[in-house]
Every structure is written in C-alpha cells, then in structure tokens.
Write an enzyme that holds these catalytic residues in place. Structure first.
Site, mmCIF file in Angstrom:
data_model
loop_
_atom_site.group_PDB
_atom_site.id
_atom_site.type_symbol
_atom_site.label_atom_id
_atom_site.label_comp_id
_atom_site.label_asym_id
_atom_site.label_seq_id
_atom_site.Cartn_x
_atom_site.Cartn_y
_atom_site.Cartn_z
ATOM 1 N N VAL A 201 62.833 9.690 102.058
ATOM 2 C CA VAL A 201 63.529 10.732 101.290
ATOM 3 C C VAL A 201 62.568 11.616 100.494
ATOM 4 O O VAL A 201 63.006 12.580 99.868
ATOM 5 C CB VAL A 201 64.609 10.156 100.325
ATOM 6 C CG1 VAL A 201 65.734 9.497 101.094
ATOM 7 C CG2 VAL A 201 64.006 9.218 99.290
ATOM 8 N N LYS A 202 61.270 11.324 100.558
ATOM 9 C CA LYS A 202 60.311 12.081 99.753
ATOM 10 C C LYS A 202 59.850 13.346 100.491
ATOM 11 O O LYS A 202 60.250 13.604 101.625
ATOM 12 C CB LYS A 202 59.113 11.187 99.400
ATOM 13 C CG LYS A 202 59.489 9.913 98.631
ATOM 14 C CD LYS A 202 60.104 10.221 97.295
ATOM 15 C CE LYS A 202 60.166 9.055 96.327
ATOM 16 N NZ LYS A 202 60.820 7.840 96.774
ATOM 17 N N HIS A 203 58.947 14.104 99.824
ATOM 18 C CA HIS A 203 58.507 15.395 100.381
ATOM 19 C C HIS A 203 57.687 15.232 101.653
ATOM 20 O O HIS A 203 57.598 16.135 102.475
ATOM 21 C CB HIS A 203 57.645 16.141 99.366
ATOM 22 C CG HIS A 203 58.323 16.316 98.045
ATOM 23 N ND1 HIS A 203 58.494 15.276 97.154
ATOM 24 C CD2 HIS A 203 58.893 17.393 97.493
ATOM 25 C CE1 HIS A 203 59.139 15.727 96.096
ATOM 26 N NE2 HIS A 203 59.389 16.996 96.275
#
Ligand code: PLP
Length: 403
Positions: A201-203
C-alpha cells in the site's frame, strides 16, 4: 416538504443503490510490465539474494532522498528494529514515540528490551507534539521516534533540537512519507535515521521490504551487521574476495531483503515521482471537494511542508451530524468505498494496557482524533472515476446524516 429520495440518494446501508458496484480498496500497488521484466531478469541471474541489486537499490534510494547511506531490510518493521539496535537501545532505556501509529513503531523499542513512552500528538497534523515530547524526557530517555502520520512530515526541527540538548537519537518513522518534504528537504535526509516501508500500500512496493537512511557511517555499519546475524561481512563480499572466514560480532537477525525484491524496488523507484504527483493531485481534489461539506474535516497541511499522502484521513465532525464515526464508516463501506481507520492508539491495544497499565486518557489529543478518523482510498493507481466515486459517496453520506 422534501421530495422522496431516489434510490441513488438512499444510503446503500438503508437499501439504496451503492455509489459503486465493486469495492474500491483504500490502498493498492501498481505493477507494470517493466517491473515484471526486472524481477524475471533477476530470477534468471546468479543471485536471488544479497547480490548486486541490493547495493544498487540502496544507493539509488539514498541518492533519491538525499542521504549518504541506505540499508535495506526485509520489512519496515525489521528496519525499525535495526534502527532501535543501531541507536543502542537496551533494557532500562526509554524511547519516546507517538501513540497514533502502527504498533511496529513502539514494538521495535520493546524488541530491544527498552520501554516505549507515548507523548501526545499536535491537534492539526496528529504528529508527535514536540512540547509533549519534551515533558516526557527523563534521565533514561535515549531516543525519539517521530512518525510522519499519513505522509505529513513530523515537526523535525524542534525534535532534533531537543535531541541535541539531551543527547538523543532521532529515528523518524517515515514509512508513510517517502517523497515528503519538510522545510525544503526530503524525508530520509533530516533525522539521524529514517525508516521506510515498501509494503504494497506504500508509494513504492517490493511485497515486503524496508530501508533505513542515515548520514552516519557508524550507524550504517551497525545496521548492515544487524540485518545479517551480526556478521561483519556478507556472502557477496566473501565470494568476491575468495575468503571463507567471517566473524559474528553482535547478535543480529536474518533481516536481509532479496535481490528479487530489490530489482522490483529499483524498477518502482523510476515511477516514484509520477506516483507522488498523482497522490498529490488526488489529495488536492479531495480537499477542494470536502472544503464546505458538513460533518467532514480534511487533513491539515503546515506551511513549508509537502506531504507524500500515503493516507488521506478525514475527521468526522459529529457536532454537525446526527450519527457517529462508526455509522459513517459502515455507510461508506456499504457504498463500496473501502475506508479504513488509522490508528487505534498503540497504548490502548490490550498488550500495552496489560503490560504497562494504560487505561485511556494518557494521550487525549490522539484518543479524541482516533474516535473521529476515517482513511479514504488513496493510491496512485486510482482512476479519475474512483476519485469521483469517493467524493460522491462522502457527499451522499454527509447529506444523509447532516443535522
Ligand atoms: C507507520 C508505520 N510504521 C511501520 C510500519 C511497518 O512496516 P512493514 O509493514 O513494512 O513492516 C508500517 C506499515 O504499515 C507503518 O505504517
């Protein structure tokens, strides 16, 4: 007299038509063909782990954030543990952190046998409040772990000044903040150590994965050993020098990140600027749409800061609604908007209550915020329609529950 609401206006939770047919998650990775190619290239190479891709990824990420060194770990949690070790935390020590975070930020202090101490957050950013942090410093305090909540950088200048005065190490939990800017510098180039996560879910996603960045050679060295059993050389160095000899000089773990994951990370890094720009565009659209909506408060942004928008947390203003956060949450879910809540304050988890005797009331700003927070979907792969669906659903729920 009000007109009878149409089935589009009736909340899905009350039997109306949902804004979307399928659930929009709150976060999701984007994987392209070149990411897949980069991974398959490594699968065909001589090194699956601890090979050339690890150093390449570390150097590229260090350069990108503007730090001298970066050390890759198997997860953000492992990276936090490494940072707590490198900071020298040990039994009898205390480390101050924010309660409004994922449990791993405080758990890494416990892993080292030290004690996490929670200081309350600032009401606007929900980041560690430097004044509350100062009040918690004792002769046992060794480190401070500010968290860049939702991707808005913590107020690092006053925290670093406190650290300087008291001889503390600042470990920034920047797991939400890859690409965030604070006073003209990128997160990862400011604190003594900064920790990133590459969870999907991170960049930037590597499956599981993490990194610590630092400008200090001694900390980088300690982090490298810790992730490799406390051994002073790695397999690739021994392979290159034709040596079999190695020494274990500290007690470490196997927290290594594989070459497969690092190849994915390198490929994803190429798209980071574009992903950040997209997240900032989505945040701007949300903020404009919610500005005058009853019952909804958007996140605040301080001057001289550019958040990375890992999350977009709204606060439900119950004074303007005839319902509570739980019902707003359920109503949005029924509209097929995958909302979430970040976070249950860490000190209120049963483990922390049982072990340390917390009862609630210790961090009133964080605890009140928790009762109001809802994270809306926020990821760089969201389409324009996804964004408009979220705005429509929030508007629909606000209209249905407005006082
Ligand atoms: C603030 C924060 N710290 C630490 C972590 C742990 O990272 P990981 O899931 O990579 O172990 C996360 C992960 O979601 C996080 O949000």
């Amino acid at each position: 007299m009000r007109a009878t609401p149409t089935s589009q206006e009736v909340l899905a939770i009350d039997g109306g038509t949902p804004v979307r047919k399928t659930l929009l998650p709150y976060g999701r990775q984007s994987i392209s063909e070149d990411d897949i190619q980069a991974v398959t290239d490594v699968l065909r190479s001589a090194w699956l782990t601890t090979g050339p891709k690890v150093a390449e990824f570390e150097e590229a990420l260090a350069a990108w954030v503007g730090a001298k060194y970066a050390v890759a770990f198997s997860s953000g949690t492992a990276a936090l543990h490494g940072a707590a070790f490198a900071a020298g935390l040990k039994p009898g020590d205390e480390a101050i952190t924010s309660p409004l975070t994922f449990a791993a930020t405080a758990n890494c202090v416990l892993y080292q046998g030290a004690r996490p101490v929670f200081a309350d957050v600032s009401p606007d950013t929900l980041n560690l409040d430097p004044d509350r942090c100062a009040e918690r410093i004792t002769t046992s305090t060794r480190a401070v772990l500010p968290v860049d909540y939702a991707g808005h950088p913590a107020d690092l200048d006053p925290i670093l000044a406190l650290a300087e005065r008291h001889g503390l190490t600042v470990i920034e939990d920047a797991c939400h903040a890859l690409g965030a800017e604070y006073h003209g510098r990128r997160a990862g180039s400011i604190a003594h150590m900064s920790v990133f996560s590459f969870h999907p879910v991170k960049h930037l996603a590597t499956g599981e994965g993490g990194m610590v960045t630092t400008d200090r050679a001694d900390l980088a060295e300690s982090l490298r050993r810790f992730r490799n059993h406390g051994i002073s050389s790695d397999a690739r160095q021994r392979h290159a020098s034709g040596q079999w000899h190695y020494e274990m000089v500290a007690l470490g773990f196997n927290y290594r990140l594989t070459d497969v994951a690092c190849a994915l990370g390198l490929s994803q890094l190429k798209k980071l600027e574009a992903n950040l720009a997209r997240r900032r565009e989505i945040a701007a659209r949300y903020t404009a749409a919610f500005r005058n909506l009853r019952g909804v408060l958007g996140p605040s942004v301080r001057p001289k800061v550019n958040p990375a928008w890992h999350l977009y947390p709204i606060r439900v203003n119950v004074a303007q609604l005839n319902t509570n956060r739980a019902n707003v949450f359920r109503a949005l879910r029924a509209e097929n908007i995958g909302v979430n809540v970040h976070y249950i304050p860490v000190h209120l988890h049963p483990y922390y209550r049982d072990r340390f005797g917390y009862r609630g009331g210790e961090c009133p700003v964080a605890e009140t915020a928790y009762e109001q927070l809802i994270s809306l979907p926020m990821f760089h792969g969201m389409t324009g329609q996804d964004v408009e669906d979220v705005i429509a659903a929030v508007g629909k729920v606000s209209a249905a529950y407005s006082l």
